[in-house]
Design an enzyme around this catalytic site. Structure first.
Site, short mmCIF file in Angstrom:
data_model
loop_
_atom_site.label_atom_id
_atom_site.label_comp_id
_atom_site.label_asym_id
_atom_site.label_seq_id
_atom_site.Cartn_x
_atom_site.Cartn_y
_atom_site.Cartn_z
N PRO A 13 69.04 39.98 -78.29
CA PRO A 13 69.99 39.21 -79.11
C PRO A 13 70.23 37.81 -78.55
CG PRO A 13 71.12 41.02 -77.94
CD PRO A 13 69.66 41.15 -77.65
N ASP A 14 70.47 36.83 -79.42
CA ASP A 14 70.86 35.50 -78.94
C ASP A 14 72.37 35.51 -78.69
OD1 ASP A 14 72.07 35.32 -81.41
OD2 ASP A 14 70.81 33.73 -82.21
N PHE A 15 72.95 34.35 -78.39
CA PHE A 15 74.38 34.31 -78.11
C PHE A 15 75.20 34.18 -79.38
CE2 PHE A 15 74.70 32.63 -73.50
CZ PHE A 15 74.43 33.90 -73.05
N ARG A 16 74.80 33.20 -80.22
CA ARG A 16 75.75 32.74 -81.22
C ARG A 16 75.54 33.23 -82.64
NH1 ARG A 16 75.13 29.05 -77.30
NH2 ARG A 16 77.03 28.34 -76.28
N ASN A 87 65.94 30.15 -71.81
CA ASN A 87 65.99 31.61 -71.76
C ASN A 87 65.88 32.12 -70.34
OD1 ASN A 87 66.26 31.53 -74.45
ND2 ASN A 87 64.17 32.13 -74.94
N ASP A 89 65.09 35.48 -69.93
CA ASP A 89 64.42 36.78 -70.05
C ASP A 89 63.03 36.79 -69.42
OD1 ASP A 89 62.74 35.46 -71.96
OD2 ASP A 89 64.16 35.92 -73.55
N HIS A 106 67.82 27.27 -67.12
CA HIS A 106 69.02 28.03 -66.78
C HIS A 106 68.72 29.13 -65.77
CE1 HIS A 106 71.02 26.51 -70.73
NE2 HIS A 106 70.94 25.60 -69.80
P1 CNA Z 1 72.14 30.29 -79.05
O1 CNA Z 1 73.26 29.34 -78.84
O2 CNA Z 1 72.45 31.74 -79.19
O3 CNA Z 1 71.35 29.79 -80.36
C1 CNA Z 1 70.24 30.47 -80.87
C2 CNA Z 1 69.73 29.70 -82.08
O4 CNA Z 1 68.55 30.33 -82.53
C3 CNA Z 1 70.70 29.67 -83.26
O5 CNA Z 1 70.68 28.41 -83.88
C4 CNA Z 1 70.14 30.77 -84.21
O6 CNA Z 1 70.41 30.53 -85.57
C5 CNA Z 1 68.66 30.62 -83.93
N1 CNA Z 1 67.91 31.86 -84.16
C6 CNA Z 1 68.12 33.08 -83.65
N2 CNA Z 1 67.19 33.95 -84.09
C7 CNA Z 1 66.39 33.24 -84.94
C8 CNA Z 1 65.27 33.57 -85.73
N3 CNA Z 1 64.74 34.80 -85.75
N4 CNA Z 1 64.70 32.59 -86.48
C9 CNA Z 1 65.20 31.32 -86.49
N5 CNA Z 1 66.27 30.95 -85.75
C10 CNA Z 1 66.85 31.90 -84.98
O7 CNA Z 1 71.04 30.16 -77.90
P2 CNA Z 1 70.60 28.87 -77.08
O8 CNA Z 1 69.38 29.26 -76.34
O9 CNA Z 1 70.58 27.65 -77.91
O10 CNA Z 1 71.84 28.72 -76.07
C11 CNA Z 1 71.67 28.54 -74.78
C12 CNA Z 1 72.06 29.76 -73.92
C13 CNA Z 1 71.69 31.07 -74.52
C14 CNA Z 1 71.28 29.70 -72.67
O11 CNA Z 1 72.12 29.51 -71.60
C15 CNA Z 1 70.53 31.05 -72.53
O12 CNA Z 1 70.46 31.46 -71.20
C16 CNA Z 1 71.31 31.96 -73.34
N6 CNA Z 1 70.66 33.20 -73.82
C17 CNA Z 1 69.40 33.53 -73.46
C18 CNA Z 1 68.82 34.69 -73.92
C19 CNA Z 1 67.44 35.03 -73.50
O13 CNA Z 1 67.04 34.73 -72.37
N7 CNA Z 1 66.63 35.63 -74.39
C20 CNA Z 1 69.52 35.53 -74.79
C21 CNA Z 1 70.84 35.15 -75.16
C22 CNA Z 1 71.38 33.99 -74.66
#
Ligand code: CNA
Length: 252
Positions: A13-16, A87, A89, A106
């Site tokens: 999952p993403d954050f937001r 990321n 991960d 990060h």
């Molecule tokens: P965020 O703030 O959660 O934003 C994610 C963005 O991606 C949003 O604009 C979503 O709409 C978009 N999105 C998500 N899924 C899809 C999809 N399938 N298709 C199109 N768009 C999509 O995440 P950011 O990376 O911008 O924020 C930075 C943080 C999140 C960092 O510090 C990371 O470490 C942290 N993070 C990392 C992970 C990971 O490592 N996979 C997971 C969750 C959070």
């Protein structure tokens, strides 16, 4: 530049994102507010939620997806100057992009440091503990050992400074799956010359693409997998990418 949105197709999952994002599912960790999971003050008082998340993110063996392999293909073709990722991960590494091409802005779980005596520890030393829900401790001073993930207020890794040289040299900037909300990473999107095209593939219109667009910006809104597959198709690389994915999947 990439963010959590490139790993949602791998099941992380993403954050937001509303409903599916980590911030909306953190209640189970008993946090005063979601961001606390990445705050040093909260961590020193209660490291358990962070290690529960670390276990989930790192020990569940998530696999790279088509986006990671598209970036790997760019590297194989000698077209990738550098991949700046937010990321944590580690899937960029797993996809076979060499560490020299990566800036994990990060941090990563690949190494860890004692929060008290600052003794560095190879990441692998802590996972036996994390796997059985034990807080990893320093063998020298018994302080809590924290993976080298950048918490709020902490300095970014030295390699992040490479942006000073990389961005002025780029002739195309791809921005995939990020909300461009976290600084200083987000501001890198402004660091290419104004004549350089910037391509955003994301669900939402974000950052300078929304409030300060440039004439050569290109935006593909919607699912990131769909957007990247469309780009790959236009480049005539579909078969090559499929072969790469098959070859890497067979290795597993
Ligand atoms: P965020 O703030 O959660 O934003 C994610 C963005 O991606 C949003 O604009 C979503 O709409 C978009 N999105 C998500 N899924 C899809 C999809 N399938 N298709 C199109 N768009 C999509 O995440 P950011 O990376 O911008 O924020 C930075 C943080 C999140 C960092 O510090 C990371 O470490 C942290 N993070 C990392 C992970 C990971 O490592 N996979 C997971 C969750 C959070």
């Amino acid at each position: 530049m990439v963010g959590a949105g490139i790993s949602t197709p791998s099941g992380i999952p993403d954050f937001r994102s509303p409903r599916s994002g980590l911030y909306s599912s953190l209640q189970q960790y008993d946090l005063p507010y979601p961001e606390a999971i990445f705050e040093l003050t909260f961590f020193s008082h209660n490291p358990k939620p962070f290690f529960t998340l670390a276990k989930e993110l790192y020990l569940r063996s998530y696999r790279p997806n088509v986006i990671h392999y598209f970036l790997r293909l760019l590297h194989d073709k000698g077209l990738l100057l550098r991949l700046y990722t937010q990321n944590i991960d580690g899937l960029e590494r797993v996809s076979g992009i060499p560490a020299s091409k990566l800036v994990e802005a990060h941090g990563s779980f690949a190494s860890a440091t004692c929060t008290v005596c600052r003794r560095p520890s190879p990441g692998k030393d802590i996972w036996a503990d994390v796997a059985v829900d034990r807080i990893p401790r320093c063998p020298v001073c018994t302080g809590v050992v924290k993976p080298d993930i950048v918490f709020f207020g902490e300095a970014l890794p030295q390699r992040f400074l490479m942006h000073v040289v990389d961005f002025p040299m780029a002739d195309l900037l791809l921005i995939l799956g990020t909300s461009l909300e976290v600084e200083p990473f987000a501001s890198l999107s402004e660091a290419v010359q104004s004549s350089v095209p910037r391509l955003l593939i994301n669900r939402d219109l974000v950052g300078p693409f929304a409030w300060h667009p440039r004439s050569r910006d290109v935006v593909q809104l919607g699912d990131v997998v769909h957007g990247v597959e469309r780009l790959v198709e236009l480049l005539g690389w579909t078969e090559e990418l499929q072969d790469l994915i098959q070859q890497e999947t067979e290795k597993v």
